[in-house]
Design an enzyme around this catalytic site. Structure first.
Site, short mmCIF file in Angstrom:
data_model
loop_
_atom_site.label_atom_id
_atom_site.label_comp_id
_atom_site.label_asym_id
_atom_site.label_seq_id
_atom_site.Cartn_x
_atom_site.Cartn_y
_atom_site.Cartn_z
N LYS A 1 1.90 11.62 3.26
CA LYS A 1 3.01 11.03 3.81
C LYS A 1 4.12 11.81 4.40
O LYS A 1 4.69 12.12 5.47
CB LYS A 1 3.49 9.95 2.97
CG LYS A 1 2.90 8.68 2.78
CD LYS A 1 3.38 7.71 1.42
CE LYS A 1 2.32 6.60 1.25
NZ LYS A 1 2.70 6.02 0.09
N ASP B 1 7.86 -0.28 3.14
CA ASP B 1 6.46 -0.80 3.04
C ASP B 1 6.47 -2.53 3.23
O ASP B 1 5.32 -2.84 3.35
CB ASP B 1 6.20 -0.92 1.44
CG ASP B 1 5.32 0.34 1.20
OD1 ASP B 1 4.44 0.61 1.87
OD2 ASP B 1 5.60 0.80 0.10
N GLN C 1 6.54 4.55 -4.55
CA GLN C 1 4.96 4.59 -4.72
C GLN C 1 4.52 3.62 -6.06
O GLN C 1 4.96 3.81 -7.01
CB GLN C 1 4.52 5.85 -4.82
CG GLN C 1 2.99 6.27 -4.75
CD GLN C 1 2.42 5.79 -3.39
OE1 GLN C 1 2.97 5.94 -2.28
NE2 GLN C 1 1.03 5.47 -3.51
N1 GUN Z 1 0.09 2.27 -3.69
C1 GUN Z 1 -0.97 2.28 -3.06
N2 GUN Z 1 -0.87 1.86 -1.80
C2 GUN Z 1 0.33 1.46 -1.59
C3 GUN Z 1 0.92 1.09 -0.57
O1 GUN Z 1 0.81 0.87 0.70
N3 GUN Z 1 2.60 1.46 -0.83
C4 GUN Z 1 3.04 1.87 -1.91
N4 GUN Z 1 4.38 2.06 -1.99
N5 GUN Z 1 2.23 2.07 -2.80
C5 GUN Z 1 1.01 1.85 -2.69
#
Ligand code: GUN
Length: 289
Positions: free
Chosen positions: A49, A116, A93
């Protein structure tokens, strides 16, 4: 003939568009990611990211917290970021350590900085056909990829396998909005192949390596593989590619399918939130005048 949907190539194209938009903004977008240091898989995603943000001129900062962090301290960090004028987008996350209430943490993020789209206001708006600030990255990326390959979703029998808040539930909703007929399957579904064999489109998000096999699908099916795991040291998805791909008209590979699209949509969400943030500040300024 099987078509392999190239998520990596589409993500690159999206980054070019985002870069040129970022150049024209009056403020440099900034994403802050919070991660706890027990989340090993998450560390890899977070690095991806960060790299994606750098590519497009977006600032990205990571706050790494100890796995023993209290819920109060974690939420305290979020509340500070909510108030910080430099910060446009916040992502926590997942998964979080078991002593922390994930919903409480996600709902502490300002809906206007919700990278998100997991805040109940944004998720609720999406589910009720209103316009949310952001939509969850993986489902949004899947729809973007299907659009790129000109898949007409209206009237398709779509089967979603998996009912998570991150993928299963929101992708079902987005497919429904495009007038697909959506069936949700999950770990308690009986005779799952009776559903998958009838499906024109399958989104497989089970978290079980190579769950979907060739004898469970019909010829011409479109298959979206959301999984990523390791089997005998090799990356694989939730779909047994060797047996499913020959029957599919379109299939996403692992790696290089849904994964890069998820990251690209996070960067897109960060840009969109920044544009709204700038607009809100301009409105405030005008009111002040
Ligand atoms: N963990 C696995 N996929 C995701 C996601 O799309 N967003 C977040 N914040 N954590 C994750």
């Amino acid at each position: 003939m099987t078509n392999i949907a190239d998520g990596k190539a589409l993500a690159s194209k999206i980054y070019e568009q985002i870069s040129s938009e970022v150049d024209g903004l009056s403020k440099i977008p900034m994403l802050v990611v919070i991660i706890t240091n027990d989340n090993e898989a998450g560390q890899i995603y977070v690095r991806n990211k960060q790299r994606a943000c750098e590519k497009t001129g977006i600032l990205s900062e990571t706050i790494e917290l100890d796995a023993n962090v209290s819920e109060k301290e974690l939420i305290g960090n979020i509340l500070k970021l909510n108030k910080d004028e430099l910060v446009d987008a916040i992502l926590v996350q997942l998964p979080l350590p078991p002593h922390i209430d994930t919903e409480r943490v996600l709902n502490a993020i300002s809906p206007k900085k919700d990278a998100d789209g997991f805040h109940y206001i944004n998720a609720g708006k999406m589910f009720t056909g209103q316009i949310p600030n952001t939509v969850a990255c993986t489902p949004k990326g899947i729809i973007r990829l299907l659009d790129e390959y000109k898949v007409k979703l209206e009237g398709l029998n779509a089967v979603v396998i998996g009912r998570s808040n991150i993928v299963g539930k929101p992708i079902a909703q987005l497919l429904l909005q495009r007038n697909a007929t959506v069936t949700m399957c999950h770990s308690k579904t009986k005779n799952i192949e009776t559903f998958t064999k009838n499906a024109d489109l399958i989104v497989c998000a089970t978290g079980q390596p190579e769950f979907l096999k060739g004898d469970m699908v019909k010829d011409g099916v479109i298959v979206i593989d959301v999984g990523i795991s390791r089997k005998d040291g090799k990356l694989c998805g939730d779909v047994e590619f060797e047996t499913v791909a020959p029957k599919a008209s379109l299939i996403t590979p692992v790696p290089g399918g849904v994964g890069p699209m998820t990251v690209a949509m996070l960067v897109q969400n960060t840009l969109d939130l920044t544009k709204k943030h700038i607009e809100d500040n301009q409105k405030k300024y005008i009111t002040f005048l």
